[in-house]
Design a protein around this motif. Structure first.
Motif, PDB file in Angstrom:
ATOM      1  N   SER A 140       1.201   4.005  -3.062  1.00 60.12           N
ATOM      2  CA  SER A 140       0.795   5.335  -2.816  1.00 60.12           C
ATOM      3  C   SER A 140       2.072   6.463  -3.152  1.00 60.12           C
ATOM      4  N   ASP A 160       0.899  -1.155   0.105  1.00 62.15           N
ATOM      5  CA  ASP A 160       0.066  -0.140   0.034  1.00 62.15           C
ATOM      6  C   ASP A 160       0.785   1.313  -0.022  1.00 62.15           C
ATOM      7  N   TYR A 161       1.919   1.244   0.858  1.00 58.82           N
ATOM      8  CA  TYR A 161       2.775   2.615   0.919  1.00 58.82           C
ATOM      9  C   TYR A 161       3.378   2.820  -0.373  1.00 58.82           C
TER      10      TYR A 161
END
Length: 184
Positions: free
Chosen positions: A24, A20-21
């Motif tokens: 993003s 996810d990091y």
């Protein structure tokens, strides 16, 4: 960083990353470069499903096409290698010529060779910077390589430079008889 010389406001990018990091961060990098549409997916299966939907029903997918893909190498259930192989070899792929930039924090000779042999356009090591992402995108635009098709390979020409000391004939020169129109 030097100013990037392209207007990417009409460019559609597919980011395929299970973290996810990192997903993003890549999204933010592409937005800072001015990319118009950035679609995010958690693995190769989601990306394949989206590409198939876009091919069959662009209005339902919300996009007419993808200009290039940035994919992580290692994901579950379908990794970057599987996605790349599907894009290059599947009869269901909407664009076998789609530029694919593969990224990974695990980069060794075998992984690079496997990505190259599956038809990757560029490879980017993690950690990456805005500048390194911009340079890979620029390479895709500025230095497109002709596509090669053989019994075991379809993808960009893997030879980037002429070997030093090689005095033989240039076998990469193409004549009209060497070419086959795959898509018109």
């Amino acid at each position: 960083m030097a100013a990037f010389r392209y207007d990417f406001s009409a460019v559609s990018v597919m980011v395929v990353e299970d973290n996810d990091y990192i997903r993003s961060v890549l999204f933010g990098v592409l937005q800072s470069l001015g990319c118009g549409k950035v679609s995010k997916f958690k693995d190769g299966k989601e990306a394949v499903d989206y590409l198939q939907l876009m091919s069959m029903s662009p209005e339902r997918a919300g996009a007419l096409g993808v200009d290039f893909v940035i994919t992580d190498m290692l994901m579950e259930p379908v990794d970057g290698f599987g996605l790349l192989k599907w894009i290059r070899m599947s009869k269901d792929s909407p664009d076998r010529f789609l530029p694919v930039i593969m990224i990974s924090g695990f980069v060794d000779r075998d992984a690079l060779a496997r990505a190259r042999d599956l038809g990757v356009t560029e490879f980017l090591a993690k950690p990456f910077s805005v500048s390194s992402v911009a340079k890979k995108i620029e390479a895709v635009i500025e230095r497109p390589r002709p596509f090669i098709r053989s019994e075991t390979y379809f993808g960009p020409d893997r030879r980037r430079t002429r070997l030093a000391g090689y005095n033989g004939p240039e076998r990469r020169e193409q004549t009209e008889a060497d070419c086959e129109v795959v898509y018109e």
